[in-house]
Design a protein around this motif. Structure first.
Motif, PDB file in Angstrom:
ATOM      1  N   LEU A   1      -2.151   0.596   5.818  1.00 34.12           N
ATOM      2  CA  LEU A   1      -3.234  -0.102   6.170  1.00 34.12           C
ATOM      3  C   LEU A   1      -4.619   0.299   5.568  1.00 34.12           C
ATOM      4  CD1 LEU A   1      -4.392  -2.658   8.115  1.00 34.12           C
ATOM      5  CD2 LEU A   1      -4.799  -0.832  10.061  1.00 34.12           C
ATOM      6  N   ALA A   2      -4.833   1.677   5.676  1.00 28.54           N
ATOM      7  CA  ALA A   2      -6.107   2.163   5.101  1.00 28.54           C
ATOM      8  C   ALA A   2      -5.927   1.853   3.685  1.00 28.54           C
ATOM      9  CB  ALA A   2      -6.035   3.615   5.487  1.00 28.54           C
ATOM     10  N   ARG A   3      -5.113   2.137   2.885  1.00 32.96           N
ATOM     11  CA  ARG A   3      -4.925   2.024   1.283  1.00 32.96           C
ATOM     12  C   ARG A   3      -5.319   0.453   1.194  1.00 32.96           C
ATOM     13  NH1 ARG A   3       0.374   5.505  -0.763  1.00 32.96           N
ATOM     14  NH2 ARG A   3      -0.377   7.475  -0.181  1.00 32.96           N
ATOM     15  N   THR A   4      -4.624  -0.138   1.642  1.00 32.26           N
ATOM     16  CA  THR A   4      -4.655  -1.616   1.352  1.00 32.26           C
ATOM     17  C   THR A   4      -6.150  -2.173   1.452  1.00 32.26           C
ATOM     18  OG1 THR A   4      -2.316  -1.862   1.854  1.00 32.26           O
ATOM     19  CG2 THR A   4      -3.711  -4.000   1.905  1.00 32.26           C
ATOM     20  N   LEU A   5      -6.829  -1.910   2.763  1.00 33.76           N
ATOM     21  CA  LEU A   5      -8.217  -2.091   3.088  1.00 33.76           C
ATOM     22  C   LEU A   5      -8.964  -1.609   2.006  1.00 33.76           C
ATOM     23  CD1 LEU A   5      -8.204  -1.656   6.908  1.00 33.76           C
ATOM     24  CD2 LEU A   5      -8.360  -3.789   5.617  1.00 33.76           C
ATOM     25  N   ALA A   6      -8.808  -0.482   1.312  1.00 38.76           N
ATOM     26  CA  ALA A   6      -9.707   0.021   0.447  1.00 38.76           C
ATOM     27  C   ALA A   6      -9.291  -0.588  -0.897  1.00 38.76           C
ATOM     28  CB  ALA A   6      -9.405   1.450   0.228  1.00 38.76           C
ATOM     29  N   ARG A   7      -8.353  -0.970  -1.095  1.00 38.22           N
ATOM     30  CA  ARG A   7      -7.831  -1.382  -2.676  1.00 38.22           C
ATOM     31  C   ARG A   7      -8.114  -2.685  -2.661  1.00 38.22           C
ATOM     32  NH1 ARG A   7      -1.452  -1.399  -3.455  1.00 38.22           N
ATOM     33  NH2 ARG A   7      -1.822  -3.650  -2.348  1.00 38.22           N
ATOM     34  N   ASP A   8      -7.784  -3.680  -1.811  1.00 33.16           N
ATOM     35  CA  ASP A   8      -7.940  -5.246  -1.830  1.00 33.16           C
ATOM     36  C   ASP A   8      -8.943  -5.937  -1.356  1.00 33.16           C
ATOM     37  OD1 ASP A   8      -5.192  -4.654  -2.830  1.00 33.16           O
ATOM     38  OD2 ASP A   8      -4.060  -5.674  -1.628  1.00 33.16           O
ATOM     39  N   LYS A   9      -9.771  -5.515  -0.394  1.00 33.12           N
ATOM     40  CA  LYS A   9     -11.040  -5.646   0.061  1.00 33.12           C
ATOM     41  C   LYS A   9     -10.784  -7.062   0.795  1.00 33.12           C
ATOM     42  CE  LYS A   9     -13.885  -2.885  -2.298  1.00 33.12           C
ATOM     43  NZ  LYS A   9     -12.800  -1.891  -2.726  1.00 33.12           N
ATOM     44  N   VAL A  10      -9.364  -6.919   1.663  1.00 29.80           N
ATOM     45  CA  VAL A  10      -9.110  -8.083   2.551  1.00 29.80           C
ATOM     46  C   VAL A  10      -9.416  -7.445   4.034  1.00 29.80           C
ATOM     47  CG1 VAL A  10      -7.444  -8.989   0.681  1.00 29.80           C
ATOM     48  CG2 VAL A  10      -6.766  -7.366   2.687  1.00 29.80           C
ATOM     49  N   SER A  11      -9.225  -8.678   4.827  1.00 30.01           N
ATOM     50  CA  SER A  11      -9.552  -8.236   6.022  1.00 30.01           C
ATOM     51  C   SER A  11      -8.465  -7.512   6.857  1.00 30.01           C
ATOM     52  CB  SER A  11      -9.897  -9.647   6.846  1.00 30.01           C
ATOM     53  OG  SER A  11      -8.474 -10.319   7.123  1.00 30.01           O
ATOM     54  N   GLU A  12      -8.511  -6.888   7.950  1.00 29.47           N
ATOM     55  CA  GLU A  12      -7.539  -6.101   8.524  1.00 29.47           C
ATOM     56  C   GLU A  12      -6.656  -6.985   9.195  1.00 29.47           C
ATOM     57  OE1 GLU A  12      -7.204  -2.949  12.202  1.00 29.47           O
ATOM     58  OE2 GLU A  12      -9.110  -2.744  10.870  1.00 29.47           O
ATOM     59  N   ALA A  13      -7.039  -8.436   9.538  1.00 26.22           N
ATOM     60  CA  ALA A  13      -6.065  -9.161  10.174  1.00 26.22           C
ATOM     61  C   ALA A  13      -4.943  -9.744   9.062  1.00 26.22           C
ATOM     62  CB  ALA A  13      -6.603 -10.304  10.612  1.00 26.22           C
ATOM     63  N   GLN A  14      -5.782  -9.862   7.855  1.00 27.46           N
ATOM     64  CA  GLN A  14      -4.842 -10.415   6.850  1.00 27.46           C
ATOM     65  C   GLN A  14      -3.795  -9.254   6.406  1.00 27.46           C
ATOM     66  OE1 GLN A  14      -6.311 -11.750   2.936  1.00 27.46           O
ATOM     67  NE2 GLN A  14      -5.860 -13.601   3.706  1.00 27.46           N
ATOM     68  N   VAL A  15      -4.184  -7.879   6.489  1.00 28.47           N
ATOM     69  CA  VAL A  15      -3.127  -6.794   6.150  1.00 28.47           C
ATOM     70  C   VAL A  15      -2.125  -6.848   7.091  1.00 28.47           C
ATOM     71  CG1 VAL A  15      -2.821  -4.351   5.719  1.00 28.47           C
ATOM     72  CG2 VAL A  15      -4.945  -5.569   4.950  1.00 28.47           C
TER      73      VAL A  15
ATOM     74  N   GLY B   1       0.689  -1.131   0.080  1.00 28.58           N
ATOM     75  CA  GLY B   1       0.105  -0.124   0.016  1.00 28.58           C
ATOM     76  C   GLY B   1       0.839   1.439  -0.195  1.00 28.58           C
ATOM     77  N   SER B   2       2.249   1.322  -0.047  1.00 26.26           N
ATOM     78  CA  SER B   2       3.075   2.321  -0.111  1.00 26.26           C
ATOM     79  C   SER B   2       3.036   2.979  -1.476  1.00 26.26           C
ATOM     80  CB  SER B   2       4.586   2.019   0.340  1.00 26.26           C
ATOM     81  OG  SER B   2       5.027   1.166  -0.842  1.00 26.26           O
ATOM     82  N   GLY B   3       2.738   2.492  -2.538  1.00 29.28           N
ATOM     83  CA  GLY B   3       2.468   3.152  -3.754  1.00 29.28           C
ATOM     84  C   GLY B   3       3.836   3.106  -4.536  1.00 29.28           C
ATOM     85  N   LYS B   4       4.106   1.605  -4.637  1.00 28.09           N
ATOM     86  CA  LYS B   4       5.570   1.362  -5.619  1.00 28.09           C
ATOM     87  C   LYS B   4       4.917   1.377  -7.039  1.00 28.09           C
ATOM     88  CE  LYS B   4       5.382  -2.458  -3.277  1.00 28.09           C
ATOM     89  NZ  LYS B   4       4.487  -2.257  -2.219  1.00 28.09           N
ATOM     90  N   SER B   5       4.011   1.131  -7.440  1.00 31.63           N
ATOM     91  CA  SER B   5       3.447   0.801  -8.779  1.00 31.63           C
ATOM     92  C   SER B   5       3.114   2.572  -9.276  1.00 31.63           C
ATOM     93  CB  SER B   5       1.933   0.130  -9.024  1.00 31.63           C
ATOM     94  OG  SER B   5       2.214  -1.252  -8.694  1.00 31.63           O
TER      95      SER B   5
END
Length: 200
Positions: free
Chosen positions: A138-152, A10-14
């Motif tokens: 955490l916030a970016r990954t939850l919004a982007r990948d639709k995965v659980s907070e535990a998995q992130v 979620g840091s924005g490498k791409s």
């Protein structure tokens, strides 16, 4: 010259890689190559299917990445096995892509979330870390990948701690202040990289 670009999930490498691409720089993403080596018909997919069975294979024969991700994050020994199967193949394919790109680009980028963890940093001459605060990851990954907070959190735990990653960086881009700011940082680094090639 190969620049290794890394950063936490979620840091924005791409985003950073695309900004370099707009300046004419070729890049290869280790995540894309990781998907290539487990595509239908690839030997690594056959090995994964043999170990884990139908639960990790979709009906069309492709890899069920979500099911496999759950297995390897629940059991670190399974992740070690998976990496032993995929990492050598990923490395070989990365080198092929980088060599091809180097014929048309003044320098090339190897974009890899596990640059240091996988030993891929040994393939590069400089390392560039794309950095944002962990709460933003955490916030970016939850919004982007639709995965659980535990998995992130599990993914974050599998990656190098932020401080250690930063300590191993030759260069850092702070990607927490918007796209225009990031592009300015990329442009400045691009000029430095081109200048260092000219001097050598």
């Amino acid at each position: 010259m190969i620049i290794g670009v890394t950063g936490g999930i979620g840091s924005g490498k791409s985003t950073v890689a695309r900004a370099f691409g707009e300046l004419g720089i070729g890049w290869v993403d280790a995540d894309d190559v990781a998907r290539e080596v487990v595509a239908t018909g690839e030997p690594a997919l056959a090995a994964i299917a043999e170990r884990f069975g139908d639960q990790v294979i979709h009906q069309d024969g492709s890899l069920n990445r979500a099911a496999l991700r759950q297995i390897v994050f629940d059991d670190p020994s399974q992740r070690v096995w998976l990496e032993s199967v995929t990492h050598p193949r990923i490395r070989e394919r990365l080198l092929e892509h980088l060599e091809r790109l180097s014929t048309t680009s003044p320098y090339v980028l190897l974009v890899s979330p596990l640059l240091f963890e996988s030993g891929q940093d040994r393939l590069v001459q400089r390392t560039l870390v794309v950095d944002v605060p962990e709460e933003e990851q955490l916030a970016r990954t939850l919004a982007r990948d639709k995965v659980s907070e535990a998995q992130v959190h599990a993914i974050l735990a599998a990656q190098l701690p932020r401080n250690e990653r930063l300590s191993r960086a030759d260069d850092v881009i702070d990607n927490s202040h918007g796209l225009n700011d990031t592009r300015q940082q990329v442009s400045a680094l691009d000029q430095r990289y081109r200048a260092s090639i000219t001097r050598t």
